[in-house]
Design an enzyme around this catalytic site. Structure first.
Site, PDB file in Angstrom:
ATOM      1  N   HIS A 175       0.762  -1.294  -0.028  1.00  0.00           N
ATOM      2  CA  HIS A 175      -0.023  -0.147  -0.003  1.00  0.00           C
ATOM      3  C   HIS A 175       0.859   1.392  -0.141  1.00  0.00           C
ATOM      4  O   HIS A 175       1.918   1.142   0.189  1.00  0.00           O
ATOM      5  CB  HIS A 175      -0.885   0.161   1.378  1.00  0.00           C
TER       6      HIS A 175
ATOM      7  N   CYS B 161       3.055  -5.050   6.690  1.00  0.00           N
ATOM      8  CA  CYS B 161       2.873  -4.772   5.402  1.00  0.00           C
ATOM      9  C   CYS B 161       3.976  -4.077   4.617  1.00  0.00           C
ATOM     10  O   CYS B 161       4.960  -3.764   4.844  1.00  0.00           O
ATOM     11  CB  CYS B 161       1.457  -3.571   5.346  1.00  0.00           C
TER      12      CYS B 161
END
Length: 210
Positions: free
Chosen positions: A166, A182
């Site tokens: 992301h 992440c």
């Protein structure tokens, strides 16, 4: 990690960093940033890539591996993400990866893609940082959302791993071990990757030391 998921461990024989990118630094070409999507509700301001060390700026590099074009390869040791192109090349992007105790390695697939995604902190994150409890039902997407401009949701065997590739509101974290597992990218870079990668694309996360 406290997340109860299974990530297949990747062996050194299967994923050799030298086999992928040997000599890559000798053939680097700049990749111009593209404009935002026409339907983007939050056009991105320009980002000065000179704020990042050269190894974390978007570039085309030589690729000597065997994976199909469209495969995403994340080298957690060097904090770099690659997408394989045609003609023995790849695009290299800088990224941030999990801090100590939160890094992982294995195989996944892009199961979902979202523009300006909603962010819902996992329960274990709220336990570590109680101030995030106000977003337990989700924080709407937008410029202040920690998932940034785009998110690729990583699945394994049809199940959401809770890991994402992301964007970020902290571009200077790129090149560092900074996340809860992440993979963070500069917003302009994750927009570029988002355009290139369809749902179903394979993602290979290489462990440190491989």
């Amino acid at each position: 990690m406290t997340r109860s998921i299974h990530i297949e461990q990747v062996s050194a024989k299967r994923l050799s960093r030298r086999a992928f990118f040997a000599g890559a630094a000798a053939t680097i070409l700049a990749v111009p940033a593209r404009a935002d999507d026409a339907d983007d509700p939050y056009p991105l301001p320009p980002f000065d890539y000179k704020r990042l060390p050269p190894d974390f700026r978007r570039a085309v590099v030589a690729y000597n591996g065997r994976h199909w074009p469209g495969t995403i390869i994340i080298d957690t040791s060097s904090r770099q993400l690659y997408i394989v192109l045609e003609n023995k090349t790849a695009i290299r992007y800088g990224c941030a990866v999990g801090r100590d105790g939160f890094r992982w390695a294995g195989l996944a697939d892009v199961g979902r893609k979202v523009m300006w995604p909603r962010w819902t902190p996992p329960k274990d994150m709220i336990a570590r940082s109680p101030e995030k409890a106000k977003w337990a039902n989700g924080m709407p997407g937008g410029p202040d959302n920690p998932l940034g401009a785009r998110a690729l949701y990583l699945f394994q065997n049809g199940n959401d791993t809770l890991y994402r590739i992301h964007g970020t509101t902290e571009p200077l974290s790129i090149g560092k071990n900074a996340s809860s597992g992440c993979i963070r990218m500069v917003n302009q870079d994750v927009v570029d990757l988002y355009r290139r990668v369809p749902v179903g694309s394979r993602v290979i996360v290489m462990a440190e030391g491989v």
